[in-house]
Motif scaffolding. Structure first.
Motif, short mmCIF file in Angstrom:
data_model
loop_
_atom_site.label_atom_id
_atom_site.label_comp_id
_atom_site.label_asym_id
_atom_site.label_seq_id
_atom_site.Cartn_x
_atom_site.Cartn_y
_atom_site.Cartn_z
N GLU A 1 27.88 -9.71 4.15
CA GLU A 1 26.80 -10.25 4.98
C GLU A 1 26.47 -9.35 6.17
N TRP A 2 27.35 -8.42 6.50
CA TRP A 2 27.09 -7.52 7.62
C TRP A 2 26.20 -6.34 7.22
N VAL A 3 25.89 -6.22 5.96
CA VAL A 3 25.01 -5.14 5.49
C VAL A 3 23.90 -5.68 4.59
N SER A 4 23.55 -6.94 4.78
CA SER A 4 22.55 -7.55 3.89
C SER A 4 21.19 -6.87 4.01
N LYS A 5 20.86 -6.31 5.17
CA LYS A 5 19.62 -5.56 5.34
C LYS A 5 19.78 -4.11 4.93
N ALA A 6 20.89 -3.50 5.32
CA ALA A 6 21.08 -2.07 5.09
C ALA A 6 21.45 -1.75 3.65
N GLY A 7 22.19 -2.61 2.99
CA GLY A 7 22.73 -2.30 1.68
C GLY A 7 21.74 -1.86 0.62
N PRO A 8 20.61 -2.57 0.44
CA PRO A 8 19.68 -2.20 -0.63
C PRO A 8 19.06 -0.81 -0.49
N PHE A 9 19.09 -0.23 0.73
CA PHE A 9 18.54 1.10 0.93
C PHE A 9 19.51 2.19 0.50
N GLY A 10 20.80 1.86 0.42
CA GLY A 10 21.80 2.87 0.15
C GLY A 10 22.14 3.67 1.38
N PHE A 11 23.17 4.49 1.29
CA PHE A 11 23.64 5.30 2.42
C PHE A 11 22.71 6.49 2.59
N HIS A 12 22.06 6.59 3.74
CA HIS A 12 21.02 7.61 3.94
C HIS A 12 20.68 7.77 5.40
N ALA A 13 20.02 8.88 5.70
CA ALA A 13 19.32 9.07 6.97
C ALA A 13 17.84 9.23 6.67
N THR A 14 17.02 8.49 7.38
CA THR A 14 15.59 8.48 7.10
C THR A 14 14.90 9.73 7.62
N ILE A 15 14.09 10.34 6.75
CA ILE A 15 13.14 11.37 7.18
C ILE A 15 11.75 10.75 7.28
N VAL A 16 11.33 10.05 6.23
CA VAL A 16 10.07 9.30 6.22
C VAL A 16 10.41 7.86 5.85
N GLU A 17 9.91 6.93 6.65
CA GLU A 17 10.19 5.51 6.45
C GLU A 17 9.75 5.02 5.07
N ALA A 18 10.29 3.87 4.69
CA ALA A 18 9.85 3.21 3.47
C ALA A 18 8.45 2.62 3.68
N PHE A 19 7.50 3.05 2.87
CA PHE A 19 6.11 2.63 2.98
C PHE A 19 5.61 2.09 1.65
N ASP A 20 4.69 1.14 1.71
CA ASP A 20 4.02 0.65 0.50
C ASP A 20 3.13 1.77 -0.05
N CYS A 21 3.00 1.80 -1.38
CA CYS A 21 2.13 2.79 -2.01
C CYS A 21 1.70 2.29 -3.38
N ALA A 22 0.74 2.97 -3.97
CA ALA A 22 0.33 2.69 -5.35
C ALA A 22 1.35 3.32 -6.29
N PRO A 23 1.76 2.63 -7.35
CA PRO A 23 2.71 3.23 -8.29
C PRO A 23 2.25 4.57 -8.85
N SER A 24 0.94 4.74 -9.00
CA SER A 24 0.40 5.97 -9.58
C SER A 24 0.47 7.17 -8.64
N SER A 25 0.84 6.94 -7.37
CA SER A 25 0.82 8.03 -6.40
C SER A 25 2.07 8.90 -6.41
N PHE A 26 3.11 8.50 -7.15
CA PHE A 26 4.37 9.24 -7.08
C PHE A 26 4.26 10.70 -7.50
#
Length: 240
Positions: A49-74
């Protein structure tokens, strides 16, 4: 505020390679290995419960935040990342230094904080600016519109331009170890983390990593991008 359940997001992170001791230690702090896409044995004295927010992102350091996008843009996102990396000088090294444990938000968040070198900071700004055209929405925009957060003029200006109020001259690269901590002794847990992570004061990276999230599922690795063509193994390297 959360994104719609059927949305797709991209993010660009520093993710050490699977065999890296620092990566294994950090993944154990979260109880989740984003590269293997599986739960792992967590560090003694930590709770899910102490990582309920952090866990799904995995262990990382952010360069560019998680943003919404169109699936076709990858495919276009991948090409843009390649172009940005190709623009770095051949001598560029992506380095994090001065590693230290910090507690944020009144003890709710515990991180392993670093300082970026000039090449990494330049890449952060370049990617943040160049990938903005693929963003269709962000949690920061939703929170600002609701009046919940990010009401300072400079935060609104950043969100209007880059979809995030963070980064640029106030970028604080870090690996999250607990979020949200609720055990009542944040300083004690931070001291424990400090002992476990003290060997990792400086890290060098040969890759940056593109990740994707579908709906509310955990993030998954799309691809690691080498900083340059090299025979050196990709990932992070501990330096003394």
């Amino acid at each position: 505020m959360s994104a719609p359940a059927d949305s797709v997001r991209f993010a660009v992170y520093l993710v050490p390679p699977a065999e890296d001791p620092y990566y294994r230690l950090g993944s154990a702090a979260l109880g989740y290995d984003v590269r293997a896409r599986r739960d792992v044995e967590r560090l003694p004295g930590t709770r899910a419960e102490w990582v309920s927010k952090a866990g799904p992102f995995g262990f990382h350091a952010t360069i560019v935040e998680a943003f919404d996008c169109a699936p076709s843009s990858f495919p276009d996102i991948e090409r843009e990342i390649e172009a940005c990396l190709a623009s770095l000088s051949p001598s560029s090294v992506l380095e994090l230094s001065n590693g230290r444990i910090e507690t944020w938000d009144g003890g709710e968040v515990i991180v392993h904080r670093f300082d970026p070198n000039s090449a990494l900071h330049a890449l952060h700004v370049l990617l943040l600016a160049r990938l903005g055209r693929f963003v269709t929405g962000s949690s920061f925009e939703r929170a600002m519109r609701s009046g919940e957060k990010y009401q300072e003029p400079h935060q609104k200006a950043r969100i209007a331009l880059l979809h995030t109020p963070r980064g640029l001259d106030t970028w604080e690269p870090h690996f999250t170890l607990a979020d949200p901590y609720g055990g009542g002794d944040a300083e004690g847990l931070a001291a424990d983390f400090d002992e476990r992570f003290e060997l990792y004061s400086t890290l060098k990276f040969d890759t940056v990593t593109l990740l994707r999230q579908n709906g509310t599922q955990p993030y998954e690795i799309v691809r690691d991008f080498p900083v340059r063509d090299s025979s050196v193994n990709s990932g992070s390297q501990q330096t003394s």
